[in-house]
Write a protein that holds these residues in place. Structure first.
Motif, PDB file in Angstrom:
ATOM      1  N   GLU A 258     -17.524 -77.269 -38.722  1.00 20.26           N
ATOM      2  CA  GLU A 258     -18.662 -78.389 -37.981  1.00 20.26           C
ATOM      3  C   GLU A 258     -19.623 -77.547 -37.275  1.00 20.26           C
ATOM      4  OE1 GLU A 258     -16.397 -81.257 -36.180  1.00 20.26           O
ATOM      5  OE2 GLU A 258     -15.142 -81.825 -37.639  1.00 20.26           O
ATOM      6  N   ARG A 259     -19.560 -76.066 -37.189  1.00 22.60           N
ATOM      7  CA  ARG A 259     -20.595 -75.535 -36.171  1.00 22.60           C
ATOM      8  C   ARG A 259     -21.978 -75.839 -36.728  1.00 22.60           C
ATOM      9  NH1 ARG A 259     -17.144 -69.656 -35.849  1.00 22.60           N
ATOM     10  NH2 ARG A 259     -15.721 -70.607 -34.146  1.00 22.60           N
ATOM     11  N   SER A 260     -22.325 -75.871 -37.886  1.00 24.42           N
ATOM     12  CA  SER A 260     -23.495 -75.950 -38.272  1.00 24.42           C
ATOM     13  C   SER A 260     -23.690 -77.511 -38.477  1.00 24.42           C
ATOM     14  CB  SER A 260     -24.200 -75.169 -39.425  1.00 24.42           C
ATOM     15  OG  SER A 260     -25.277 -75.653 -40.132  1.00 24.42           O
ATOM     16  N   LEU A 261     -24.632 -78.040 -37.679  1.00 22.84           N
ATOM     17  CA  LEU A 261     -24.742 -79.507 -38.057  1.00 22.84           C
ATOM     18  C   LEU A 261     -25.345 -79.922 -39.334  1.00 22.84           C
ATOM     19  CD1 LEU A 261     -24.720 -82.480 -36.456  1.00 22.84           C
ATOM     20  CD2 LEU A 261     -27.089 -82.011 -35.542  1.00 22.84           C
ATOM     21  N   ALA A 262     -26.177 -78.942 -39.724  1.00 22.04           N
ATOM     22  CA  ALA A 262     -27.044 -79.357 -41.227  1.00 22.04           C
ATOM     23  C   ALA A 262     -25.774 -79.451 -42.198  1.00 22.04           C
ATOM     24  CB  ALA A 262     -27.933 -78.521 -41.557  1.00 22.04           C
ATOM     25  N   SER A 263     -24.968 -78.300 -42.272  1.00 24.19           N
ATOM     26  CA  SER A 263     -23.959 -78.463 -43.195  1.00 24.19           C
ATOM     27  C   SER A 263     -22.929 -79.518 -43.068  1.00 24.19           C
ATOM     28  CB  SER A 263     -23.146 -77.111 -42.911  1.00 24.19           C
ATOM     29  OG  SER A 263     -22.020 -76.910 -43.899  1.00 24.19           O
ATOM     30  N   PHE A 264     -22.534 -79.685 -41.898  1.00 21.02           N
ATOM     31  CA  PHE A 264     -21.643 -80.852 -41.536  1.00 21.02           C
ATOM     32  C   PHE A 264     -22.168 -82.109 -41.699  1.00 21.02           C
ATOM     33  CE2 PHE A 264     -19.564 -83.762 -37.991  1.00 21.02           C
ATOM     34  CZ  PHE A 264     -18.311 -83.710 -38.859  1.00 21.02           C
ATOM     35  N   PHE A 265     -23.328 -82.404 -41.646  1.00 21.45           N
ATOM     36  CA  PHE A 265     -23.843 -83.692 -42.287  1.00 21.45           C
ATOM     37  C   PHE A 265     -24.140 -83.937 -43.691  1.00 21.45           C
ATOM     38  CE2 PHE A 265     -28.105 -85.944 -43.212  1.00 21.45           C
ATOM     39  CZ  PHE A 265     -27.746 -87.118 -42.610  1.00 21.45           C
ATOM     40  N   VAL A 266     -24.683 -82.714 -44.243  1.00 22.02           N
ATOM     41  CA  VAL A 266     -24.518 -82.876 -45.767  1.00 22.02           C
ATOM     42  C   VAL A 266     -23.264 -83.253 -46.196  1.00 22.02           C
ATOM     43  CG1 VAL A 266     -25.058 -81.610 -47.814  1.00 22.02           C
ATOM     44  CG2 VAL A 266     -26.475 -81.312 -46.132  1.00 22.02           C
ATOM     45  N   ARG A 267     -22.215 -82.424 -45.689  1.00 22.30           N
ATOM     46  CA  ARG A 267     -20.780 -82.686 -46.346  1.00 22.30           C
ATOM     47  C   ARG A 267     -20.371 -84.166 -46.064  1.00 22.30           C
ATOM     48  NH1 ARG A 267     -19.170 -78.480 -44.757  1.00 22.30           N
ATOM     49  NH2 ARG A 267     -18.247 -78.719 -42.879  1.00 22.30           N
ATOM     50  N   SER A 268     -20.623 -84.725 -44.840  1.00 18.53           N
ATOM     51  CA  SER A 268     -20.294 -85.970 -44.491  1.00 18.53           C
ATOM     52  C   SER A 268     -20.652 -87.071 -45.391  1.00 18.53           C
ATOM     53  CB  SER A 268     -20.785 -86.271 -43.210  1.00 18.53           C
ATOM     54  OG  SER A 268     -20.069 -85.389 -42.184  1.00 18.53           O
ATOM     55  N   ILE A 269     -21.878 -86.799 -45.570  1.00 20.60           N
ATOM     56  CA  ILE A 269     -22.878 -87.883 -46.648  1.00 20.60           C
ATOM     57  C   ILE A 269     -22.043 -87.866 -48.032  1.00 20.60           C
ATOM     58  CG2 ILE A 269     -24.957 -88.382 -48.023  1.00 20.60           C
ATOM     59  CD1 ILE A 269     -26.576 -87.821 -45.546  1.00 20.60           C
ATOM     60  N   GLU A 270     -21.604 -86.429 -48.481  1.00 27.35           N
ATOM     61  CA  GLU A 270     -21.241 -86.354 -49.785  1.00 27.35           C
ATOM     62  C   GLU A 270     -19.878 -87.075 -50.089  1.00 27.35           C
ATOM     63  OE1 GLU A 270     -21.578 -82.424 -50.795  1.00 27.35           O
ATOM     64  OE2 GLU A 270     -23.785 -82.614 -51.317  1.00 27.35           O
ATOM     65  N   GLN A 271     -19.169 -86.826 -48.691  1.00 28.46           N
ATOM     66  CA  GLN A 271     -17.886 -87.531 -48.678  1.00 28.46           C
ATOM     67  C   GLN A 271     -17.796 -89.007 -48.329  1.00 28.46           C
ATOM     68  OE1 GLN A 271     -15.762 -84.767 -46.256  1.00 28.46           O
ATOM     69  NE2 GLN A 271     -15.787 -83.003 -47.784  1.00 28.46           N
ATOM     70  N   ASP A 272     -19.283 -89.515 -48.118  1.00 29.82           N
ATOM     71  CA  ASP A 272     -19.270 -91.127 -47.740  1.00 29.82           C
ATOM     72  C   ASP A 272     -18.517 -91.137 -46.195  1.00 29.82           C
ATOM     73  OD1 ASP A 272     -20.010 -93.472 -48.230  1.00 29.82           O
ATOM     74  OD2 ASP A 272     -18.216 -94.214 -48.968  1.00 29.82           O
ATOM     75  N   HIS A 273     -18.888 -90.357 -45.444  1.00 27.32           N
ATOM     76  CA  HIS A 273     -18.329 -90.390 -43.889  1.00 27.32           C
ATOM     77  C   HIS A 273     -19.409 -90.519 -43.015  1.00 27.32           C
ATOM     78  CE1 HIS A 273     -14.274 -88.240 -45.089  1.00 27.32           C
ATOM     79  NE2 HIS A 273     -14.337 -89.613 -45.450  1.00 27.32           N
ATOM     80  N   LEU A 274     -20.908 -90.926 -43.434  1.00 21.93           N
ATOM     81  CA  LEU A 274     -21.789 -90.903 -42.838  1.00 21.93           C
ATOM     82  C   LEU A 274     -21.620 -91.893 -41.443  1.00 21.93           C
ATOM     83  CD1 LEU A 274     -24.845 -90.436 -42.344  1.00 21.93           C
ATOM     84  CD2 LEU A 274     -25.347 -92.505 -43.506  1.00 21.93           C
ATOM     85  N   LYS A 275     -21.209 -92.916 -41.584  1.00 21.11           N
ATOM     86  CA  LYS A 275     -21.021 -93.819 -40.323  1.00 21.11           C
ATOM     87  C   LYS A 275     -20.087 -93.143 -39.130  1.00 21.11           C
ATOM     88  CE  LYS A 275     -20.441 -98.453 -38.953  1.00 21.11           C
ATOM     89  NZ  LYS A 275     -20.283 -99.889 -39.600  1.00 21.11           N
TER      90      LYS A 275
END
Length: 379
Positions: A258-275
């Motif tokens: 989770e250190r890089s916000l960009a990487s963590f964000f993209v992964r969260s969207i792909e795993q349907d964890h945006l909210k």
């Protein structure tokens, strides 16, 4: 004799600070010289650079708040002592900013070259940086979704202007939340053009040493040293994610994945964890679900690894303006003045595209890990 020696010293500083180069460059670009302030004038304005007047500090130097004799408030940027590169960067910043006339870009008022280090004098922006607001570093209520969207749209519009509306395209090269200032009306002002580059009209990219800020750096630029306007698009995408999550772009206090916000964000969207990663203060706002999803999808497209697959800043600005109309009035008529409403409606044609990822998450994580490795020319 003392007076003569003092005059010679100021002339020496003028040369060392790039004054002659600045005059040559301004003449070559057909621009008038910025107002030249005296060293004494700026010393008095800052109470001799008293610690209480410091607005911010960074690798480039220090910014002070000053009050001129006419009671005009200014921000005075003082470079660090010593490096020739600082003088070159100073001249570069003056050349860049002298060509910009946009309401969402901090205005350069003048400079001082007769001191040991060069000084830049900017208009004073009262309410600090975007970073201070979204990361709760200043007292006050959290920014609403509407305000965050306004700030994003204005910043995107300024970057689009730099890329396409100046006499020679300008790549900012250090877009980040601390370089976006807010005035008393929460109007965004893009600042700090020390790292920026002019792009000749016959080129669409520049080969240059990597310069920027970890957490915001375009992975493609980092690997290839090829700077394009899409590098600014990537960095803006990180700012957009900060606005959505209120998390910092890079933190070693977070878990490794989770250190890089960009990487963590993209992964969260792909795993349907945006909210789950959105700032709770905006999740409860009206018209949130669809608008937040659209902003998140736009941010994800800005963060694509291949620059050619990212939207242009003009497309980003157009989409964000369209979202502003929607969120301020669901029927499509924003509650702005008539002139701004007409302008937004003219430009707010949503650019719809494939919101899917252009690469696998593992590829993305691999690139982000390389970005966390140390290198010499970062700021």
């Amino acid at each position: 004799m003392k007076k003569r020696d003092f005059i010679k010293l100021k002339e020496k500083y003028f040369r060392e600070n790039g004054g002659l180069l600045l005059q040559q460059q301004l003449a070559r670009h057909g621009m008038e010289t910025a107002k030249l302030y005296s060293a004494e004038e700026l010393e008095k304005a800052t109470n001799y650079y008293h610690a209480s007047t410091v607005l911010g500090e960074g690798s480039y130097g220090t910014v002070y708040k000053g009050i001129l004799p006419d009671n005009k408030e200014v921000a005075i940027k003082k470079s660090k002592i010593g490096a020739r590169a600082q003088s070159d960067q100073f001249v570069n910043e003056v050349i860049i900013v002298s060509q910009i006339n946009h309401r969402n870009v901090v205005r350069l008022l003048g400079c001082c070259l007769e001191t040991e280090v060069p000084l830049l004098v900017y208009e004073f922006i009262r309410c600090g940086t975007l970073s201070e607001h979204i990361h709760k570093e200043t007292k006050g209520a959290s920014l609403s979704l509407g305000l965050r969207l306004k700030i994003a749209a204005e910043t995107a519009g300024a970057l689009a202007y730099l890329h396409s509306s100046t006499s020679m395209p300008i790549i900012h090269r250090d877009v980040k939340a601390t370089n976006i200032l807010l005035d008393e009306n929460y109007t965004a002002k893009v600042s700090d053009f020390g790292a920026s580059r002019l792009v000749p009209l016959d080129q669409n990219q520049l080969s240059t040493l990597v310069q920027g800020t970890l957490g915001y750096l375009d992975p493609e630029y980092l690997l290839t040293n090829q700077l394009t306007e899409k590098s600014d698009v990537y960095s803006f995408g990180v700012v957009l994610v900060e606005l959505l999550t209120s998390q910092v772009a890079l933190s070693f206090d977070r878990r490794e994945e989770e250190r890089s916000l960009a990487s963590f964000f993209v992964r969260s969207i792909e795993q349907d964890h945006l909210k789950e990663i959105l700032d709770g203060d905006i999740v409860d706002d009206g018209h949130v679900d669809e608008t937040l999803k659209n902003i998140a999808n736009l941010a994800k497209r800005c963060l694509r690894l291949k620059g050619e697959e990212r939207p242009t800043m003009k497309e980003v600005a157009t989409e964000l303006d369209g979202m502003r109309i929607t969120i301020m009035h669901p029927c499509g008529k924003a509650d702005f003045g008539s002139e701004e409403t007409e302008n937004l409606e003219t430009n707010a044609v949503a650019v719809k595209g494939d919101y899917g990822s252009s690469s696998t998450t593992s590829w993305y994580d691999s690139m982000q890990k390389q970005m966390l490795m140390p290198y010499d020319d970062g700021r």
